[in-house]
Scaffold this active site. Sequence first.
Site, PDB file in Angstrom:
ATOM      1  N   LYS A 215       0.824  -1.244   0.010  1.00  0.00           N
ATOM      2  CA  LYS A 215       0.145   0.051  -0.022  1.00  0.00           C
ATOM      3  C   LYS A 215       0.852   1.402   0.045  1.00  0.00           C
ATOM      4  CE  LYS A 215       0.947   1.358   4.459  1.00  0.00           C
ATOM      5  NZ  LYS A 215       1.437   2.590   5.220  1.00  0.00           N
TER       6      LYS A 215
ATOM      7  N   ALA B 261       9.953  -3.129   6.607  1.00  0.00           N
ATOM      8  CA  ALA B 261       9.840  -1.916   7.531  1.00  0.00           C
ATOM      9  C   ALA B 261      10.067  -0.548   6.511  1.00  0.00           C
ATOM     10  CB  ALA B 261      11.156  -1.860   8.483  1.00  0.00           C
ATOM     11  N   GLY B 262       9.322  -0.509   5.627  1.00  0.00           N
ATOM     12  CA  GLY B 262       9.409   0.767   4.632  1.00  0.00           C
ATOM     13  C   GLY B 262       8.146   1.289   4.453  1.00  0.00           C
TER      14      GLY B 262
ATOM     15  N   MET C 152       5.175   0.519   3.774  1.00  0.00           N
ATOM     16  CA  MET C 152       4.555  -0.069   2.566  1.00  0.00           C
ATOM     17  C   MET C 152       3.480  -1.212   2.994  1.00  0.00           C
ATOM     18  SD  MET C 152       6.642   0.754  -0.622  1.00  0.00           S
ATOM     19  CE  MET C 152       4.992   0.360  -1.648  1.00  0.00           C
ATOM     20  N   ALA C 153       3.618  -1.541   4.250  1.00  0.00           N
ATOM     21  CA  ALA C 153       2.737  -2.587   4.721  1.00  0.00           C
ATOM     22  C   ALA C 153       3.064  -4.001   4.189  1.00  0.00           C
ATOM     23  CB  ALA C 153       1.118  -2.304   4.344  1.00  0.00           C
ATOM     24  N   GLY C 154       4.342  -4.247   4.290  1.00  0.00           N
ATOM     25  CA  GLY C 154       5.021  -5.607   3.872  1.00  0.00           C
ATOM     26  C   GLY C 154       4.531  -6.705   4.603  1.00  0.00           C
ATOM     27  N   GLY C 155       4.852  -6.509   5.955  1.00  0.00           N
ATOM     28  CA  GLY C 155       4.323  -7.376   7.030  1.00  0.00           C
ATOM     29  C   GLY C 155       2.842  -7.811   6.928  1.00  0.00           C
ATOM     30  N   SER C 156       1.999  -6.507   6.885  1.00  0.00           N
ATOM     31  CA  SER C 156       0.698  -6.422   6.992  1.00  0.00           C
ATOM     32  C   SER C 156       0.118  -7.526   5.737  1.00  0.00           C
ATOM     33  CB  SER C 156       0.180  -4.955   6.844  1.00  0.00           C
ATOM     34  OG  SER C 156       0.401  -4.445   7.991  1.00  0.00           O
TER      35      SER C 156
ATOM     36  N   ASP D 128      -2.570  -1.807   9.485  1.00  0.00           N
ATOM     37  CA  ASP D 128      -2.546  -1.847   8.086  1.00  0.00           C
ATOM     38  C   ASP D 128      -2.998  -3.228   7.408  1.00  0.00           C
ATOM     39  OD1 ASP D 128      -1.779   0.579   7.799  1.00  0.00           O
ATOM     40  OD2 ASP D 128       0.567   0.055   7.495  1.00  0.00           O
TER      41      ASP D 128
END
Length: 293
Positions: free
Chosen positions: A12, A108-109, A111-115, A139
């Site tokens: 996102k 950890a950017g 951009m909701a990578g983990g989400s 997110d």
Amino acid sequence: MSTIIRASAPAKVNLVFEVGQLAANGYHPVNSLFLALDLREELTLAKGELGTGISIYVHGDSIPESHINAVPTDQSNLVHKTAALFAKKLGVATPDLQIDIHKRIPVAGGMAGGSADAAATPRFTIEELAQVGAELGSDVPFCIYGGMALGTGRGEVITPLEDLSFETNWLLCASSKGLSTPTVFAAFDEIGFGTAFTDLNDISAVSSAQELGSRMSNDLEQAAFSLMPSLSEQVAQLEELGAIRAMVSGSGPTIAALFESEAKAIEVSKVLISQGVVALTAKGGAQGSRLDG
Ligand code: C5P
């Protein structure tokens, strides 16, 4: 290894991110405009040996190896937490699963990578998944819905919006180091900078990328700049190179730059890649989490 399921969920960007004062629940109320990008995390789940629990393998070749190495593979991984939480809600034992995560979203950017990983973890109905997802991170519900949406509350209350009438082309510049979301929110509290929430319901009627660029804002941007001053130079460089608008994505440090065309975004990505920057192109309005087979 017998494959059970493949699933994916999008990155996102926050086109608008308005942040209020820290509330008693430890979160900041937000008024957020989310856009999903066709940069997807892909999960493959296979049944593991009896009694082995959840094992996670993370890989990817479009983002730096340092990002891949920064993803935990133990119980603190969001996919692990998601699977364990679903099992608990269903009243069953934690399943034996081998989970492969193909990472494409900077870690950890902002951009909701983990989400996105949590959102791609197989599901009940979309509403049930969004409700469970909100317990895992603010997110997660948006990564389940995708498209374009408003996010209120702490960002987890989603109101889907009609898609934009034109294509949006993005260039995402990842940083080699991440920024922790709580640290950025704490810097925001110190700076004491925030705007009154505005009505974003009319955004689907915006008719050009130029107009969209003029509506973009992020209340966390100054906080991210204060923690990583090089980010403001990168924003200026992207706009000099022809971005309609470049802005820190969410709590950063990824910079999301909006371009008039895909060709222009690719042209600028080549310049930045030659300077050693991790620059990824993507299109806006991507589908939310889904099963891919
Ligand atoms: O919800 P998530 O796990 O992504 O949030 C991580 C941390 O970021 C929270 O514990 C909180 O410190 C901060 N945060 C916040 N306000 C929000 C979302 C996150 O202060 N709306």
